[in-house]
Design an enzyme around this catalytic site. Structure first.
Site, mmCIF file in Angstrom:
data_model
loop_
_atom_site.group_PDB
_atom_site.id
_atom_site.type_symbol
_atom_site.label_atom_id
_atom_site.label_comp_id
_atom_site.label_asym_id
_atom_site.label_seq_id
_atom_site.Cartn_x
_atom_site.Cartn_y
_atom_site.Cartn_z
ATOM 1 N N LYS A 191 5.295 -3.869 0.821
ATOM 2 C CA LYS A 191 3.915 -3.764 0.137
ATOM 3 C C LYS A 191 3.792 -4.066 -1.242
ATOM 4 O O LYS A 191 2.996 -4.537 -1.823
ATOM 5 C CB LYS A 191 3.200 -2.588 0.517
ATOM 6 C CG LYS A 191 3.735 -1.143 0.164
ATOM 7 C CD LYS A 191 3.150 -0.711 -1.076
ATOM 8 C CE LYS A 191 3.946 0.728 -1.619
ATOM 9 N NZ LYS A 191 3.376 1.017 -2.636
ATOM 10 N N THR A 248 -2.339 -0.500 -2.642
ATOM 11 C CA THR A 248 -1.417 -0.916 -3.505
ATOM 12 C C THR A 248 -1.904 -2.363 -3.940
ATOM 13 O O THR A 248 -1.857 -2.691 -5.046
ATOM 14 C CB THR A 248 0.023 -0.785 -2.945
ATOM 15 O OG1 THR A 248 0.599 0.252 -2.382
ATOM 16 C CG2 THR A 248 0.822 -1.390 -4.225
#
Length: 333
Positions: A191, A248
């Site tokens: 990610k 994120t």
């Protein structure tokens, strides 16, 4: 006395020390690499380089001596940059008490070896059943502000995961236990790379359609790689996968997102790496993620494009163009 040692006094290490200190542990010691960080925590109960003016609990103290930090610890938390983990363990890993649980907060894939962080810890001599991974949407400042958040606590030994979950359960921090360590670590590592791509799109001035598309297709890349390594698809649809990915990719508190934005606005990697206290794990992990994908025959075009930008072989504009011109496929991942 129940004591925890947190190796790494950055933003997430410091916030996690707070979580532990808010619970039943009598004492939490942060190991800091720099004397000025340890002094600030001990004298002012603050870590201004990473958490601004937020106060840490009195039970949290700091030291630059790894032996003093580890002495008597029943729980050892590792929160150093992922690419420095092996070197750190070579220097002070032998100090970790043999009966302590070892918690990994790190989200990366080691360069050259392609090893996940739990594998690096195990290679350093810690038994697999003592290793616990914490992963999820872990934006440190929000957690330090005690805003509600949830995370995955994973270990091959469910009893170890459950014990750590008991220690970190707080009114503002909700742990979910499981045994899929591979899924938790792959979701957390990849990610960061996708967040760089989403940040670049924002830096180029693109809107939510573009960013949503990148996040969704990024999740497909994460899932393909995770499944090829034995991860459970459900893990990547949960907190350690899509949950961490959204936070994120979309938050200004995410260093990977901020670095991506800066790249999209014309900054160079050299300029960004020169900034203090701004470790963006995806900048290095993108290379190991792409290599791991190649070894397992997994198609990861977004990660491949990010790696090209980071290595100076392509611009963010070229990354976008390359992704949009790919041959059409059925949307099945």
């Amino acid at each position: 006395m129940m004591k925890a040692a947190v190796f790494g006094a950055g933003s997430w290490g410091s916030a996690f020390a707070q979580i532990l200190a808010d619970g039943d542990l009598e004492h939490v010691t942060l190991w800091a690499r720099r004397e000025e960080v340890a002094r600030s925590i001990n004298d002012d109960h603050r870590n201004p380089d990473y958490l601004g003016d937020l106060a840490l609990p009195p039970k949290v103290t700091a030291t630059t001596d790894p032996a003093a930090a580890a002495d008597g610890a029943t729980l050892v938390v590792l929160a150093v940059p992922s690419q420095s983990l092996r070197l750190n363990l070579e220097q002070w890993g032998h100090l970790i008490p043999r009966d302590a649980l070892v918690v990994s907060l790190m989200k990366g894939i080691e360069l050259r070896t392609g090893m996940r962080m739990s594998e690096v810890i195990e290679a350093a001599g810690v038994q697999r059943e003592r290793i616990v991974v914490v992963s999820g949407p872990n934006l440190s400042r929000e957690i330090a502000l005690r805003q509600p958040a949830a995370s995955v606590v994973a270990s091959t030994d469910f009893a170890a995961a459950d014990r750590v979950a008991e220690l970190v359960l707080q009114p503002y921090f909700r742990p979910y236990t499981q045994t899929d360590v591979v899924g938790a670590e792959i979701g957390g590592a990849v990610k960061n790379v996708i967040a760089l791509a989403v940040g670049m799109a924002e830096g180029l001035g693109y809107g939510d359609n573009t960013k949503s598309s990148l996040i969704t297709r990024g999740l497909a890349e994460i899932t393909r790689l995770g499944e090829s390594l034995g991860a459970e698809p459900a893990t990547l649809m949960g907190l350690a996968g899509v949950g961490d990915l959204i936070a994120t990719c979309m938050s200004d508190l995410s260093r990977n997102h901020r670095v991506g934005v800066a790249l999209g606005q014309g900054s160079t990697i050299g300029e960004l790496l020169a900034l203090p206290h701004q470790t963006a794990e995806g900048v290095k992990s993108c290379f190991s993620v792409v290599e791991l994908a190649s070894q397992h025959g997994v198609d990861m075009p977004i990660c491949l494009g990010v790696t090209a930008v980071v290595s100076g072989k392509a611009s963010p504009e070229q990354l976008t163009g390359a992704l949009m011109s790919r041959a059409r496929k059925h949307e099945r991942g």
